[in-house]
Design a protein around this motif. Structure first.
Motif, short mmCIF file in Angstrom:
data_model
loop_
_atom_site.label_atom_id
_atom_site.label_comp_id
_atom_site.label_asym_id
_atom_site.label_seq_id
_atom_site.Cartn_x
_atom_site.Cartn_y
_atom_site.Cartn_z
N MET A 264 0.82 -1.21 0.00
CA MET A 264 0.00 0.00 0.00
C MET A 264 0.85 1.26 0.00
N ASN A 265 1.95 1.28 0.75
CA ASN A 265 2.79 2.48 0.83
C ASN A 265 3.33 2.91 -0.53
N HIS B 58 6.19 10.27 -6.23
CA HIS B 58 6.70 10.01 -7.58
C HIS B 58 5.98 8.79 -8.16
N LYS B 59 5.79 8.84 -9.47
CA LYS B 59 5.02 7.80 -10.15
C LYS B 59 5.76 6.48 -10.15
N GLN B 60 5.05 5.41 -9.80
CA GLN B 60 5.61 4.07 -9.81
C GLN B 60 5.42 3.44 -11.20
#
Length: 256
Positions: A52-53, A59-61
């Motif tokens: 969840m974190n 920043h985009k994963q």
């Protein structure tokens, strides 16, 4: 089966090295369609979720894992968030993955997810997708005197899926032979069956003479479904609540 064990081991490697949980993994492409050749590769597709974190970071994963691409395996997966967004758009490819007859891994979480995603199937979006796939294949690969017969399948299968959607108003089956009930004449069906026998016994890259009834059927149906795809009403569901709820529920319950 040795290859299934190898695929299962690779999925475990993905989980361990990428720190994700794979919720669902299937075969896509010709093996899922039931029309593979002896040299067909394995098109493995999977849906994964991160802790969840990771979804709370600014920043985009990355939302795709491209794991392996060689002569044997074409293996990649989509993040759950990307998957739910694409279900909301009515992505026809996702519905194919969700109904693949060859499942390498599934979970209770995935069953709950798909139950909430299934209502987002859009007849218009799916029909437009299948028409576009058939049209692209026809223009690129079926214009010469000799053709690869696997390209006939790449054009026929989406057109038969269009027919199924038009008649049944439902998600079309994945297996090619399950769509053959949509073929209207015995003569055309016989020619398709002959083509399948030749394809199964030969290299995928082999070139063979065009088959006139199949060629004519593709040309006629492309014209028809181009018009139908333009005139169908937009039947997508605009609401996000079901998808939001299933996403939040899963993230809260995760133990990765």
């Amino acid at each position: 089966m040795k290859i299934r064990k190898e695929i299962t081991d690779k999925l475990l490697e993905v989980e361990q090295q990428e720190h994700v949980k794979i919720l669902y993994a299937v075969e896509s492409g010709s093996r899922a369609w039931g029309v593979e050749s002896s040299d067909s590769d394995y098109d493995v597709r999977f849906i994964y979720v991160r802790p969840m974190n990771d979804y709370l970071k600014l920043h985009k994963q990355k939302d795709i894992i491209e794991w392996q691409l060689d002569e044997v395996f074409d293996m990649n997966g989509w993040d759950l968030k990307k998957t739910l967004i694409q279900f909301h758009k009515g992505n026809a490819t996702l519905f194919e993955w969700a109904n693949s007859p060859i499942v390498y891994k599934t979970t209770d979480e995935w069953n709950d997810i798909y139950k909430n995603c299934k209502p987002y199937f859009s007849e218009k979006i799916a029909l437009y997708h299948y028409y576009g796939t058939a049209n692209s294949t026809f223009k690129q690969y079926l214009q010469e005197d000799k053709v690869q017969y696997k390209k006939y399948i790449y054009a026929l299968r989406p057109l038969l899926a269009c027919h199924f959607i038009e008649q049944q108003h439902a998600i079309p089956p994945v297996r090619f032979k399950d769509l053959l009930s949509c073929v209207s004449t015995k003569e055309l069906l016989d020619e398709i069956e002959t083509m399948l026998v030749i394809k199964a016994a030969s290299d995928e890259k082999n070139l063979n003479p065009k088959l006139p009834m199949i060629q004519q059927y593709i040309e006629q149906e492309l014209v028809r479904y181009e018009q139908l795809s333009k005139t169908m009403e937009d039947d997508r569901i605009a609401d996000w609540k079901m998808l939001d709820d299933v996403f939040v529920k899963l993230l809260i319950s995760l133990e990765i």
